[in-house]
Motif scaffolding. Structure first.
Motif, PDB file in Angstrom:
ATOM      1  N   PRO A  46       0.833  -1.045   0.096  1.00  0.00           N
ATOM      2  CA  PRO A  46      -0.112  -0.123   0.111  1.00  0.00           C
ATOM      3  C   PRO A  46       0.757   1.202  -0.111  1.00  0.00           C
ATOM      4  CG  PRO A  46       0.131  -1.187   2.324  1.00  0.00           C
ATOM      5  CD  PRO A  46       0.828  -2.073   1.336  1.00  0.00           C
ATOM      6  N   ASN A 129      -4.430   1.132  -1.975  1.00  0.00           N
ATOM      7  CA  ASN A 129      -3.985  -0.269  -1.756  1.00  0.00           C
ATOM      8  C   ASN A 129      -3.040  -0.723  -2.744  1.00  0.00           C
ATOM      9  OD1 ASN A 129      -5.636  -1.080  -3.821  1.00  0.00           O
ATOM     10  ND2 ASN A 129      -7.267  -1.685  -2.290  1.00  0.00           N
ATOM     11  N   SER A 130      -2.383  -1.987  -2.664  1.00  0.00           N
ATOM     12  CA  SER A 130      -1.604  -2.420  -3.566  1.00  0.00           C
ATOM     13  C   SER A 130      -2.413  -2.574  -5.125  1.00  0.00           C
ATOM     14  CB  SER A 130      -1.152  -3.789  -3.219  1.00  0.00           C
ATOM     15  OG  SER A 130      -2.281  -4.969  -3.209  1.00  0.00           O
ATOM     16  N   GLU A 158      -4.828  -6.381   2.829  1.00  0.00           N
ATOM     17  CA  GLU A 158      -3.955  -6.596   1.506  1.00  0.00           C
ATOM     18  C   GLU A 158      -4.327  -7.855   1.425  1.00  0.00           C
ATOM     19  OE1 GLU A 158      -2.442  -4.760  -0.805  1.00  0.00           O
ATOM     20  OE2 GLU A 158      -3.161  -3.034   0.095  1.00  0.00           O
TER      21      GLU A 158
END
Length: 158
Positions: A46, A129-130, A158
């Motif tokens: 993130p 976020n990722s 995540e």
């Protein structure tokens, strides 16, 4: 109490709202490091994006907390602080970083990135976020505990 409210905001926002994707950006930090949303996404971590200004008193209240969470989470979370003020040059921000012992990556004044993120002013914290989805966005002063909660919640999702 604020911790509970922040957690509820993250939870409710994640469940009921369609994800808002973070806009692509590229910039160079005051230390010469190239940063971009794509680069951050490639790390599968993130990202905390903080919009600031050198003259902003609310921002100044947030800097120590951001500095602290950066030191704690820099291996698990990407960080970048972006000035919204075009007069915040590399020189201005380098002096500011030295004066306040700020160690997190900072980008000189770039209002275009602010506009692309839909940010209306300084002292705005955004968590991405990722996957590139904005999971948190708030303007104003946040405590160290609140930053820690935002980051911990992001890592746990995540």
């Amino acid at each position: 109490m604020k911790k509970i409210i922040l957690s509820l905001m993250l939870f409710v926002g994640t469940i009921f709202a369609a994800p808002t994707m973070a806009p692509q950006f590229q910039a160079t930090t005051i230390t010469g490091e190239k940063v971009s949303l794509n680069g951050f996404l490639e790390t599968k971590k993130p990202t905390l994006v903080y919009f600031t200004a050198s003259w902003c008193p609310t921002c100044a209240k947030n800097w120590p907390s951001i500095n602290s969470v950066y030191k704690t989470y820099k291996d698990r979370v990407n960080f970048v602080s972006i000035s919204i003020d075009p007069t915040d040059t590399n020189e201005v921000l380098t002096k500011l970083a030295k004066k306040h012992d700020l160690v997190y990556p900072s980008v000189a004044g770039n209002p275009k990135i602010m506009v692309d993120f839909g940010v209306t002013g300084q002292a705005t914290t955004i968590m991405v976020n990722s996957k590139g989805e904005i999971t948190f966005k708030d303007r104003g002063h946040l405590t160290l505990e609140e930053y820690t909660t935002i980051i911990e919640d992001s890592l746990s999702n995540e």
